[in-house]
Design a protein around this motif. Structure first.
Motif, PDB file in Angstrom:
ATOM      1  N   LEU A  67       0.882  -1.143  -0.122  1.00  0.00           N
ATOM      2  CA  LEU A  67      -0.009   0.029   0.013  1.00  0.00           C
ATOM      3  C   LEU A  67       0.940   1.102  -0.093  1.00  0.00           C
ATOM      4  O   LEU A  67       1.967   1.279   0.939  1.00  0.00           O
ATOM      5  N   SER A  68       0.549   2.189  -0.848  1.00  0.00           N
ATOM      6  CA  SER A  68       1.312   3.623  -0.943  1.00  0.00           C
ATOM      7  C   SER A  68       0.817   4.406   0.071  1.00  0.00           C
ATOM      8  O   SER A  68      -0.588   4.098   0.541  1.00  0.00           O
ATOM      9  N   PRO A  69       1.268   5.530   0.414  1.00  0.00           N
ATOM     10  CA  PRO A  69       0.735   6.475   1.398  1.00  0.00           C
ATOM     11  C   PRO A  69      -0.706   6.940   0.791  1.00  0.00           C
ATOM     12  O   PRO A  69      -0.775   7.070  -0.496  1.00  0.00           O
ATOM     13  N   GLY A  70      -1.654   6.826   1.551  1.00  0.00           N
ATOM     14  CA  GLY A  70      -2.899   7.485   1.116  1.00  0.00           C
ATOM     15  C   GLY A  70      -3.859   6.319   0.515  1.00  0.00           C
ATOM     16  O   GLY A  70      -5.227   6.509   0.154  1.00  0.00           O
ATOM     17  N   GLU A  71      -3.329   4.952   0.649  1.00  0.00           N
ATOM     18  CA  GLU A  71      -4.154   3.843  -0.013  1.00  0.00           C
ATOM     19  C   GLU A  71      -4.607   2.854   1.300  1.00  0.00           C
ATOM     20  O   GLU A  71      -3.835   2.817   2.259  1.00  0.00           O
ATOM     21  N   PHE A  72      -5.900   2.459   1.077  1.00  0.00           N
ATOM     22  CA  PHE A  72      -6.436   1.719   2.140  1.00  0.00           C
ATOM     23  C   PHE A  72      -6.947   0.582   1.575  1.00  0.00           C
ATOM     24  O   PHE A  72      -7.443   0.585   0.571  1.00  0.00           O
ATOM     25  N   LEU A  73      -7.342  -0.413   2.283  1.00  0.00           N
ATOM     26  CA  LEU A  73      -7.968  -1.685   1.867  1.00  0.00           C
ATOM     27  C   LEU A  73      -9.570  -1.357   2.180  1.00  0.00           C
ATOM     28  O   LEU A  73      -9.673  -0.612   3.242  1.00  0.00           O
ATOM     29  N   VAL A  74     -10.510  -1.966   1.394  1.00  0.00           N
ATOM     30  CA  VAL A  74     -11.669  -1.503   1.500  1.00  0.00           C
ATOM     31  C   VAL A  74     -12.191  -2.169   3.021  1.00  0.00           C
ATOM     32  O   VAL A  74     -12.871  -1.450   3.697  1.00  0.00           O
ATOM     33  N   ASP A  75     -11.798  -3.219   3.329  1.00  0.00           N
ATOM     34  CA  ASP A  75     -12.032  -3.880   4.671  1.00  0.00           C
ATOM     35  C   ASP A  75     -11.494  -2.900   5.759  1.00  0.00           C
ATOM     36  O   ASP A  75     -12.389  -2.935   6.764  1.00  0.00           O
ATOM     37  N   ASP A  76     -10.520  -1.960   5.672  1.00  0.00           N
ATOM     38  CA  ASP A  76     -10.173  -1.191   6.632  1.00  0.00           C
ATOM     39  C   ASP A  76     -11.299   0.045   6.726  1.00  0.00           C
ATOM     40  O   ASP A  76     -11.365   0.612   7.837  1.00  0.00           O
ATOM     41  N   LEU A  77     -11.887   0.568   5.679  1.00  0.00           N
ATOM     42  CA  LEU A  77     -12.746   1.505   5.949  1.00  0.00           C
ATOM     43  C   LEU A  77     -14.120   1.184   6.201  1.00  0.00           C
ATOM     44  O   LEU A  77     -14.859   2.025   6.680  1.00  0.00           O
ATOM     45  N   VAL A  78     -14.693   0.069   5.965  1.00  0.00           N
ATOM     46  CA  VAL A  78     -15.919  -0.488   6.179  1.00  0.00           C
ATOM     47  C   VAL A  78     -16.175  -0.347   7.794  1.00  0.00           C
ATOM     48  O   VAL A  78     -15.383  -0.873   8.494  1.00  0.00           O
ATOM     49  N   GLY A  79     -17.032   0.286   8.375  1.00  0.00           N
ATOM     50  CA  GLY A  79     -17.444   0.525   9.751  1.00  0.00           C
ATOM     51  C   GLY A  79     -16.824   1.420  10.458  1.00  0.00           C
ATOM     52  O   GLY A  79     -17.032   1.806  11.531  1.00  0.00           O
ATOM     53  N   CYS A  80     -16.025   2.313   9.573  1.00  0.00           N
ATOM     54  CA  CYS A  80     -15.437   3.732  10.164  1.00  0.00           C
ATOM     55  C   CYS A  80     -16.600   4.632  10.318  1.00  0.00           C
ATOM     56  O   CYS A  80     -17.632   4.799   9.748  1.00  0.00           O
ATOM     57  N   ALA A  81     -16.281   5.391  11.539  1.00  0.00           N
ATOM     58  CA  ALA A  81     -17.053   6.771  11.384  1.00  0.00           C
ATOM     59  C   ALA A  81     -16.803   7.535  10.686  1.00  0.00           C
ATOM     60  O   ALA A  81     -15.597   8.146  10.451  1.00  0.00           O
ATOM     61  N   ILE A  82     -17.982   8.307  10.133  1.00  0.00           N
ATOM     62  CA  ILE A  82     -17.674   9.579   9.260  1.00  0.00           C
ATOM     63  C   ILE A  82     -17.948  10.698   9.933  1.00  0.00           C
ATOM     64  O   ILE A  82     -19.097  10.646  10.676  1.00  0.00           O
ATOM     65  N   VAL A  83     -17.069  11.814  10.024  1.00  0.00           N
ATOM     66  CA  VAL A  83     -17.298  13.203  10.924  1.00  0.00           C
ATOM     67  C   VAL A  83     -17.014  14.078   9.808  1.00  0.00           C
ATOM     68  O   VAL A  83     -16.413  13.916   8.849  1.00  0.00           O
TER      69      VAL A  83
END
Length: 144
Positions: free
Chosen positions: A66-82
């Motif tokens: 993963l490069s800086p600023g890249e994320f796995l989909v599984d890591d984003l699901v469930g995150c709080a959005i603010v």
């Protein structure tokens, strides 16, 4: 959850993968990102290969570059959005769209908001805190 990738280097010869619940080593890879052809050490016959046709090929998470600023989909699901100090909702899904991937965010009323994964919309992602700060004004859903 698994997502397709165009990173064919993840299927290079010598890579350890899991297919249909079985570990295997990639002997060679040909084809395209849309239709990769992969020879596995555990599929010696045509019948062995046919059993695996269409099965997902999983690569160990620790080997995903993963490069800086890249994320796995599984890591984003469930995150709080603010949006700053205001809680907006929770990421339910990441949609792979032609122009840009988008977060499908469910707010406290059960409504869905699409947040494009672009720098103008996403201020920061803190996976440790499971929190993504977005500019809801950019998204057009600032709550005013």
């Amino acid at each position: 959850m698994s997502e397709p990738t165009d990173r064919l280097e993840l299927l290079d010869a010598g890579r350890r993968v899991t297919v249909a619940g079985r570990e295997a080593e990639v002997r060679w890879r040909k084809g395209t990102a849309q239709r990769p052809l992969v020879k596995l050490d555990s599929a010696d016959t045509r019948a062995d290969a046919e059993e695996l046709r269409g099965a997902a090929i999983l690569v160990p998470r620790a080997e995903l570059p993963l490069s800086p600023g890249e994320f796995l989909v599984d890591d984003l699901v469930g995150c709080a959005i603010v949006d700053g100090a205001r809680t907006v909702g929770t990421v339910r899904e990441v949609l792979v769209l032609p122009a840009a991937d988008a977060l499908d965010v469910e707010d406290e009323h059960g409504e869905h908001i699409l947040v494009p994964l672009v720098g103008d919309a996403v201020r920061s992602v803190d996976l440790g805190a499971r929190r993504i700060d977005v500019d809801m004004g950019f998204v057009g859903a600032d709550g005013d």
